[in-house]
Design a protein around this motif. Structure first.
Motif, PDB file in Angstrom:
ATOM      1  N   UNK A   5      -1.009  -5.900   6.797  1.00 19.00           N
ATOM      2  CA  UNK A   5      -0.683  -5.979   5.375  1.00 19.00           C
ATOM      3  C   UNK A   5       0.498  -6.916   5.134  1.00 19.00           C
ATOM      4  N   UNK A   6       1.461  -6.900   6.052  1.00 21.15           N
ATOM      5  CA  UNK A   6       2.608  -7.796   5.923  1.00 21.15           C
ATOM      6  C   UNK A   6       2.178  -9.244   6.059  1.00 21.15           C
ATOM      7  N   UNK A   7       1.285  -9.511   7.010  1.00 20.42           N
ATOM      8  CA  UNK A   7       0.781 -10.871   7.215  1.00 20.42           C
ATOM      9  C   UNK A   7       0.029 -11.353   5.981  1.00 20.42           C
ATOM     10  N   UNK A   8      -0.841 -10.506   5.447  1.00 22.67           N
ATOM     11  CA  UNK A   8      -1.600 -10.870   4.252  1.00 22.67           C
ATOM     12  C   UNK A   8      -0.677 -11.143   3.068  1.00 22.67           C
ATOM     13  N   UNK A   9       0.341 -10.299   2.926  1.00 26.78           N
ATOM     14  CA  UNK A   9       1.263 -10.508   1.805  1.00 26.78           C
ATOM     15  C   UNK A   9       2.020 -11.819   1.960  1.00 26.78           C
ATOM     16  N   UNK A  10       2.552 -12.069   3.156  1.00 31.48           N
ATOM     17  CA  UNK A  10       3.340 -13.286   3.350  1.00 31.48           C
ATOM     18  C   UNK A  10       2.508 -14.536   3.124  1.00 31.48           C
ATOM     19  N   UNK A  11       1.277 -14.529   3.613  1.00 28.85           N
ATOM     20  CA  UNK A  11       0.395 -15.675   3.397  1.00 28.85           C
ATOM     21  C   UNK A  11       0.119 -15.845   1.905  1.00 28.85           C
ATOM     22  N   UNK A  12      -0.224 -14.733   1.239  1.00 29.22           N
ATOM     23  CA  UNK A  12      -0.520 -14.797  -0.191  1.00 29.22           C
ATOM     24  C   UNK A  12       0.704 -15.200  -1.001  1.00 29.22           C
ATOM     25  N   UNK A  13       1.869 -14.675  -0.633  1.00 30.40           N
ATOM     26  CA  UNK A  13       3.102 -14.987  -1.353  1.00 30.40           C
ATOM     27  C   UNK A  13       3.414 -16.477  -1.298  1.00 30.40           C
ATOM     28  N   UNK A  14       3.409 -17.043  -0.094  1.00 24.29           N
ATOM     29  CA  UNK A  14       3.773 -18.452   0.033  1.00 24.29           C
ATOM     30  C   UNK A  14       2.707 -19.361  -0.563  1.00 24.29           C
ATOM     31  N   UNK A  15       1.448 -18.994  -0.413  1.00 25.19           N
ATOM     32  CA  UNK A  15       0.380 -19.809  -0.987  1.00 25.19           C
ATOM     33  C   UNK A  15       0.448 -19.784  -2.516  1.00 25.19           C
ATOM     34  N   UNK A  16       0.577 -18.582  -3.072  1.00 25.60           N
ATOM     35  CA  UNK A  16       0.654 -18.467  -4.527  1.00 25.60           C
ATOM     36  C   UNK A  16       1.884 -19.190  -5.075  1.00 25.60           C
ATOM     37  N   UNK A  17       3.025 -19.006  -4.417  1.00 26.99           N
ATOM     38  CA  UNK A  17       4.259 -19.642  -4.876  1.00 26.99           C
ATOM     39  C   UNK A  17       4.140 -21.157  -4.848  1.00 26.99           C
ATOM     40  N   UNK A  18       3.565 -21.701  -3.773  1.00 30.94           N
ATOM     41  CA  UNK A  18       3.415 -23.151  -3.665  1.00 30.94           C
ATOM     42  C   UNK A  18       2.498 -23.696  -4.760  1.00 30.94           C
ATOM     43  N   UNK A  19       1.351 -23.053  -4.939  1.00 32.62           N
ATOM     44  CA  UNK A  19       0.389 -23.525  -5.944  1.00 32.62           C
ATOM     45  C   UNK A  19       0.965 -23.379  -7.351  1.00 32.62           C
ATOM     46  N   UNK A  20       1.540 -22.207  -7.641  1.00 33.37           N
ATOM     47  CA  UNK A  20       2.091 -21.970  -8.975  1.00 33.37           C
ATOM     48  C   UNK A  20       3.230 -22.943  -9.281  1.00 33.37           C
ATOM     49  N   UNK A  21       4.070 -23.205  -8.286  1.00 31.15           N
ATOM     50  CA  UNK A  21       5.195 -24.113  -8.497  1.00 31.15           C
ATOM     51  C   UNK A  21       4.718 -25.524  -8.816  1.00 31.15           C
ATOM     52  N   UNK A  54      -1.245  -5.397  -2.021  1.00 34.11           N
ATOM     53  CA  UNK A  54      -1.445  -5.756  -0.609  1.00 34.11           C
ATOM     54  C   UNK A  54      -0.665  -4.839   0.323  1.00 34.11           C
ATOM     55  N   UNK A  55       0.588  -4.567  -0.003  1.00 32.48           N
ATOM     56  CA  UNK A  55       1.462  -3.810   0.903  1.00 32.48           C
ATOM     57  C   UNK A  55       1.546  -2.339   0.521  1.00 32.48           C
ATOM     58  N   UNK A  56       1.373  -2.024  -0.759  1.00 31.03           N
ATOM     59  CA  UNK A  56       1.545  -0.643  -1.206  1.00 31.03           C
ATOM     60  C   UNK A  56       2.970  -0.329  -1.591  1.00 31.03           C
ATOM     61  N   UNK A  57       3.720  -1.345  -2.018  1.00 32.83           N
ATOM     62  CA  UNK A  57       5.096  -1.146  -2.473  1.00 32.83           C
ATOM     63  C   UNK A  57       5.107  -1.084  -3.996  1.00 32.83           C
ATOM     64  N   UNK A 193      15.648 -10.294   5.921  1.00 26.11           N
ATOM     65  CA  UNK A 193      15.036 -11.322   6.771  1.00 26.11           C
ATOM     66  C   UNK A 193      13.920 -10.751   7.642  1.00 26.11           C
ATOM     67  N   UNK A 194      13.222  -9.748   7.138  1.00 32.57           N
ATOM     68  CA  UNK A 194      12.189  -9.075   7.928  1.00 32.57           C
ATOM     69  C   UNK A 194      10.800  -9.564   7.532  1.00 32.57           C
ATOM     70  N   UNK A 195       9.963  -9.788   8.538  1.00 29.52           N
ATOM     71  CA  UNK A 195       8.571 -10.164   8.291  1.00 29.52           C
ATOM     72  C   UNK A 195       7.783  -8.960   7.787  1.00 29.52           C
ATOM     73  N   UNK A 196       8.021  -7.814   8.396  1.00 26.39           N
ATOM     74  CA  UNK A 196       7.264  -6.614   8.051  1.00 26.39           C
ATOM     75  C   UNK A 196       7.709  -6.055   6.702  1.00 26.39           C
ATOM     76  N   UNK A 197       6.728  -5.658   5.896  1.00 27.53           N
ATOM     77  CA  UNK A 197       6.961  -4.958   4.642  1.00 27.53           C
ATOM     78  C   UNK A 197       6.312  -3.581   4.777  1.00 27.53           C
ATOM     79  N   UNK A 198       7.008  -2.537   4.359  1.00 25.90           N
ATOM     80  CA  UNK A 198       6.524  -1.171   4.554  1.00 25.90           C
ATOM     81  C   UNK A 198       6.154  -0.538   3.212  1.00 25.90           C
ATOM     82  N   UNK A 199       5.019   0.138   3.143  1.00 23.49           N
ATOM     83  CA  UNK A 199       4.624   0.774   1.882  1.00 23.49           C
ATOM     84  C   UNK A 199       5.623   1.851   1.478  1.00 23.49           C
TER      85      UNK A 199
END
Length: 242
Positions: A5-21, A54-57, A193-199
């Motif tokens: 879930x952390x991997x999916x979020x990080x990929x989605x976050x950076x992709x969305x941010x880049x495209x939106x920007x 994605x993460x449940x936060x 500075x953590x890669x992992x995100x916890x629900x």
């Protein structure tokens, strides 16, 4: 599951941010500051949506009645996570973050920070940095903006404490505004500075304002006591799985 879930979020976050920007960048010169801030709020709301899906936060805000619906304000918030630099874009009408100047060198992010009038400070400049902070803060107050400052000056892990820096005292004294303390437990779900995100549920606890006009030391003591006591309470009441 947390890794996935952390991997999916990080990929989605950076992709969305880049495209939106890149998509929104041509709009920036055509918009006034309110329009540019609206773009950032749109982005931030979708990032928080990604966190939830994605993460449940989830995000819980208490003490909303202490936040202004409009007009200038001075907000001093505990800073445990990058989350704290995103959430205020969704909670305030015209936020102005106090941030370190080196962030302006980041492509695209730095351009948006300049375009939206964030307050960038050179931490190595000593007294000159405080003078710049005061001037920029006065300008933000005159524009009716809500200033968000992290009084420790950097992210701190849950349970960690750092000395409160003089910037918040300078803004408090010169602005004539009450200071609104804010505690959070964001670092339990999104670490420093953590890669992992916890629900779990991140709480943003807005506390009663400290009135203007107090002596510097008295204000700083009340501010630190309020923020740290509520942060400790949030950490102590968090579920073991957080």
């Amino acid at each position: 599951m947390t890794l996935l879930r952390s991997t999916l979020f990080n990929v989605a976050f950076f992709a969305f941010t880049a495209v939106a920007s890149l998509v929104c960048l041509p709009l920036v010169p055509l918009l006034d500051r309110a329009g540019r801030l609206a773009l950032l709020a749109w982005w931030a709301e979708r990032v928080l949506g990604l966190l939830r899906i994605v993460v449940g936060i989830r995000v819980r805000v208490t003490g909303r009645e202490h936040l202004p619906e409009d007009g200038p304000a001075l907000i001093a918030s505990k800073h445990q996570s990058a989350f704290d630099t995103i959430v205020w874009l969704t909670l305030l009408p015209r936020p102005a973050y106090v941030l370190k100047r080196t962030l302006l060198w980041i492509p695209i992010y730095g351009w948006y920070a300049r375009a939206t009038g964030m307050i960038a400070i050179d931490r190595t400049a000593g007294p000159a940095a405080i003078r710049h902070l005061i001037r920029a803060g006065e300008g933000a107050v005159a524009e009716g903006r809500q200033i968000i400052i992290f009084p420790e000056g950097t992210r701190t892990a849950p349970g960690e404490r750092r000395p409160y820096q003089p910037g918040i005292a300078a803004l408090y004294a010169r602005s004539g505004l009450p200071v609104i303390p804010v505690a959070t437990d964001s670092g339990l779900c999104w670490g420093r500075r953590a890669f992992h995100k916890h629900p779990g549920t991140i709480t943003v606890a807005v506390l009663p304002p400290i009135p203007p006009g107090l002596p510097r030391e008295a204000m700083l003591k009340r501010l630190e006591t309020a923020i740290e006591a509520e942060t400790d309470r949030l950490l102590a009441s968090a579920p073991p799985s957080a």
